[in-house]
Every structure is written in C-alpha cells, then in structure tokens.
Scaffold this motif. Sequence first.
Motif, mmCIF file in Angstrom:
data_model
loop_
_atom_site.group_PDB
_atom_site.id
_atom_site.type_symbol
_atom_site.label_atom_id
_atom_site.label_comp_id
_atom_site.label_asym_id
_atom_site.label_seq_id
_atom_site.Cartn_x
_atom_site.Cartn_y
_atom_site.Cartn_z
ATOM 1 N N MET A 137 51.236 84.136 27.739
ATOM 2 C CA MET A 137 52.311 84.840 28.426
ATOM 3 C C MET A 137 51.849 86.213 28.913
ATOM 4 S SD MET A 137 54.914 82.797 28.378
ATOM 5 C CE MET A 137 56.239 83.921 28.868
ATOM 6 N N PHE A 138 52.324 86.593 30.114
ATOM 7 C CA PHE A 138 52.052 87.902 30.701
ATOM 8 C C PHE A 138 53.371 88.494 31.173
ATOM 9 C CE2 PHE A 138 48.403 85.161 31.455
ATOM 10 C CZ PHE A 138 47.333 85.942 31.039
ATOM 11 N N TYR A 139 53.476 89.812 31.128
ATOM 12 C CA TYR A 139 54.677 90.478 31.622
ATOM 13 C C TYR A 139 54.340 91.292 32.864
ATOM 14 C CZ TYR A 139 58.950 93.254 31.794
ATOM 15 O OH TYR A 139 60.125 93.825 32.195
ATOM 16 N N ASP A 140 55.206 91.202 33.859
ATOM 17 C CA ASP A 140 55.033 91.976 35.091
ATOM 18 C C ASP A 140 56.396 92.548 35.459
ATOM 19 O OD1 ASP A 140 54.584 92.972 37.676
ATOM 20 O OD2 ASP A 140 53.165 91.381 38.184
ATOM 21 N N ASP A 141 56.504 93.887 35.431
ATOM 22 C CA ASP A 141 57.805 94.515 35.721
ATOM 23 C C ASP A 141 57.993 94.795 37.202
ATOM 24 O OD1 ASP A 141 56.093 96.614 36.122
ATOM 25 O OD2 ASP A 141 56.975 97.926 34.593
ATOM 26 N N ASN A 142 57.050 94.324 38.030
ATOM 27 C CA ASN A 142 57.186 94.510 39.478
ATOM 28 C C ASN A 142 56.628 93.291 40.217
ATOM 29 O OD1 ASN A 142 57.926 95.866 41.840
ATOM 30 N ND2 ASN A 142 55.913 96.809 42.053
ATOM 31 N N TYR A 143 57.012 92.107 39.737
ATOM 32 C CA TYR A 143 56.561 90.864 40.359
ATOM 33 C C TYR A 143 57.475 90.576 41.547
ATOM 34 C CZ TYR A 143 54.934 86.003 40.683
ATOM 35 O OH TYR A 143 54.387 84.814 41.115
ATOM 36 N N TYR A 144 56.951 90.821 42.737
ATOM 37 C CA TYR A 144 57.758 90.716 43.958
ATOM 38 C C TYR A 144 59.037 91.547 43.827
ATOM 39 C CZ TYR A 144 54.655 86.983 45.514
ATOM 40 O OH TYR A 144 53.553 86.259 45.901
ATOM 41 N N GLY A 145 58.900 92.716 43.175
ATOM 42 C CA GLY A 145 60.013 93.645 43.059
ATOM 43 C C GLY A 145 60.947 93.392 41.896
ATOM 44 N N ASP A 146 60.703 92.344 41.106
ATOM 45 C CA ASP A 146 61.565 92.022 39.975
ATOM 46 C C ASP A 146 60.753 91.971 38.686
ATOM 47 O OD1 ASP A 146 64.016 91.722 41.432
ATOM 48 O OD2 ASP A 146 63.273 89.804 42.176
ATOM 49 N N LYS A 147 61.461 91.800 37.566
ATOM 50 C CA LYS A 147 60.819 91.731 36.263
ATOM 51 C C LYS A 147 60.690 90.273 35.831
ATOM 52 C CE LYS A 147 62.749 96.202 34.852
ATOM 53 N NZ LYS A 147 63.613 96.919 33.881
ATOM 54 N N TYR A 148 59.463 89.880 35.538
ATOM 55 C CA TYR A 148 59.182 88.489 35.189
ATOM 56 C C TYR A 148 58.258 88.415 33.977
ATOM 57 C CZ TYR A 148 60.995 86.142 39.402
ATOM 58 O OH TYR A 148 61.792 85.619 40.383
ATOM 59 N N TRP A 149 58.503 87.413 33.142
ATOM 60 C CA TRP A 149 57.472 86.921 32.240
ATOM 61 C C TRP A 149 56.784 85.768 32.955
ATOM 62 C CZ3 TRP A 149 55.372 88.904 28.033
ATOM 63 C CH2 TRP A 149 56.084 89.857 27.290
ATOM 64 N N LEU A 150 55.474 85.726 32.895
ATOM 65 C CA LEU A 150 54.677 84.712 33.574
ATOM 66 C C LEU A 150 53.887 83.925 32.540
ATOM 67 C CD1 LEU A 150 53.218 87.088 36.327
ATOM 68 C CD2 LEU A 150 55.313 85.727 36.463
ATOM 69 N N LEU A 151 53.831 82.627 32.713
ATOM 70 C CA LEU A 151 53.054 81.776 31.814
ATOM 71 C C LEU A 151 51.774 81.362 32.522
ATOM 72 C CD1 LEU A 151 52.932 80.290 29.093
ATOM 73 C CD2 LEU A 151 53.940 78.316 30.242
ATOM 74 N N GLY A 152 50.639 81.748 31.966
ATOM 75 C CA GLY A 152 49.346 81.425 32.543
ATOM 76 C C GLY A 152 48.736 80.195 31.890
ATOM 77 N N LEU A 153 48.143 79.334 32.706
ATOM 78 C CA LEU A 153 47.541 78.083 32.241
ATOM 79 C C LEU A 153 46.018 78.182 32.284
ATOM 80 C CD1 LEU A 153 47.565 75.010 31.546
ATOM 81 C CD2 LEU A 153 47.745 74.585 34.022
ATOM 82 N N TYR A 154 45.401 77.697 31.215
ATOM 83 C CA TYR A 154 43.948 77.591 31.142
ATOM 84 C C TYR A 154 43.608 76.109 31.009
ATOM 85 C CZ TYR A 154 44.136 82.612 30.387
ATOM 86 O OH TYR A 154 44.377 83.964 30.536
ATOM 87 N N LEU A 155 42.916 75.589 32.032
ATOM 88 C CA LEU A 155 42.674 74.157 32.104
ATOM 89 C C LEU A 155 41.453 73.903 32.989
ATOM 90 C CD1 LEU A 155 45.333 71.388 32.770
ATOM 91 C CD2 LEU A 155 43.406 71.619 34.327
ATOM 92 N N LYS A 156 40.666 72.903 32.650
ATOM 93 C CA LYS A 156 39.504 72.519 33.450
ATOM 94 C C LYS A 156 39.855 71.311 34.306
ATOM 95 C CE LYS A 156 35.019 72.105 34.525
ATOM 96 N NZ LYS A 156 34.253 73.122 35.288
#
Length: 283
Positions: A137-156
């Motif tokens: 999980m990552f937090y971005d308080d200015n993701y396209y102007g809004d506040k979002y938690w983002l889920l990042g995937l690690y996969l081959k």
Amino acid sequence: MKTILYSLLLLFSLVSCTEKMDVKLDSTYTRLVVEGKVTTDFQKHFVKLSESSDVFFNQQAPAVTKAGVSLTDGVQTFFLKETRKGYYETTEAFSGIPGKTYHLSISNVDIDKDGKMEEYHASSFLTPPHTIDSVKMFYDDNYYGDKYWLLGLYLKDQKGRDDYYGFACRVNNVLVHDTITEVNSTDDRYFDGNNFNGFEVGLFDQEKPDEILHNNDEITLEVYAFNKEYHDYLFELQSIASRQNPLTSGVPANIRSNVSNGAIGFFTAYSISRAKTRLIIEE
C-alpha cells in the motif's frame, strides 16, 4: 424503440454489478440477455438469464425462467437449477480447471414468443492463473488532486505469452471494487516478460465513503486471468459506460457477445489469484 437500460452492466460483471447503459433496439426485437462465468474458486457457479425490454433505471429486467441450463468441460457435465427467478446455479460446487474450455448450453426458452423453443450456446477457455509475488500500500495526498490509498502489485509477467489481467480489491473481505467500471484491466503489451514493480492496480478514493481505509484494515487483491475475448468485451463495455450520457448520447455500437443465436452478453471462464496485506498507518 426498445431500450435495454442496465441489462448489460447490471447483469454482466465479475461480481454484482449495478451500472447502467443505454442500448437501442427495435421495439419488436426482444433478445436473451446472458451472464455466466466459471472460475477457479471452489463454489457453485451461476448463470443469469433475462430479456431485453423497455426498462428504466430502477426497474428489473424480466427474468427468463424454467430454462434448461448446463455447463460442461467435455468430460464432466454440470446441470444448473433455478434457485430464484432467472438465476441458475450448479447443483454442486466445483473449481474450474485452467486449460479447459467450458461450454454453456441454454434450452427451453422462447424469447421471441413464437411458440418455438430456442437454444443458445457459448464457450470460454479458462486461462492459467497469474502468480503474485506481493502487494504493497502507498498513500498519495495529491493523486490527480485527491487523496488516495494505492495498492501496488509486484508480479513477473511471462514472456512471449499474451496475458490479460483484471484487478479488484476487498477490504476486510468485503469487495469494494464491485462494479464493472471499477475493475481495472490491462494486457501485457508494456510488461511482456517484465516485472510489475509496484504497478498501481487498486485505487481507494478517501473521499468515497465505501473506500475510506482505516488502520489495521486487511486489503486483499484479486487478480483475474482473463482470456482475450473477455478482456476485449470489458474494454468495449467500459468504454461505452464512460462516455454514455442518456441526454446527449447517440446509439452506441453493438457490443460483442460470445453467445449464439443473437443473444446479448457474455459467458466467461477465468482464474483468480489473491494476495493480502494489512494497512498500518503510522502516527
């Protein structure tokens, strides 16, 4: 003119979709609307049947009842029982097997009301699952102007194979991305043989009540291994939904279907992989 409002986006989903769409048809042309899927989850699998009709936003499409519905992988045949109007379930639970093609048969329906029973068929190849390395999980308080938690995937990604992905998230085992417009999907044209290094596949808008996350929430990512036909179908469906305005839109192009005999909708088979993480919010 007859309008199918939400007959597709309400009925065709990975899980309980409730979106709506306008599709214009001739008033004398009623068609069978089909949603069905087989996945690698061990469960009773379902098929939903209804009619295209003059319905408005909050009205249910007429269910198609007393149909004969079956699924087969060429070896085993599963008969479906109508558990409520228009909703058919296999009588036993099973897991779809990757590498097999599943066939749907529908009989004993008279959609055009001419007194002659019709038959419909569809088939779908169940693609092998994707192997998830991890999620974060990552937090971005200015993701396209809004506040979002983002889920990042690690996969081959597997090199040289055409892979198609779908993504949806659960929070504390409740599916949050539960409409067809919220399911992210992609092919591997930019990833063939390479890694998903934190690729953002889950978005949680902290301004939306059902997506607000709290400390210690358990986040589960579901990764779907679609076949090309279903990936293309979703792309068309989501493209129409994103630009559709019932006040200004013209008639959209006919969306693809893999069901025979002029039916609307899609029968699909796909694998599901899952990975979990727990959200820890540092004070």
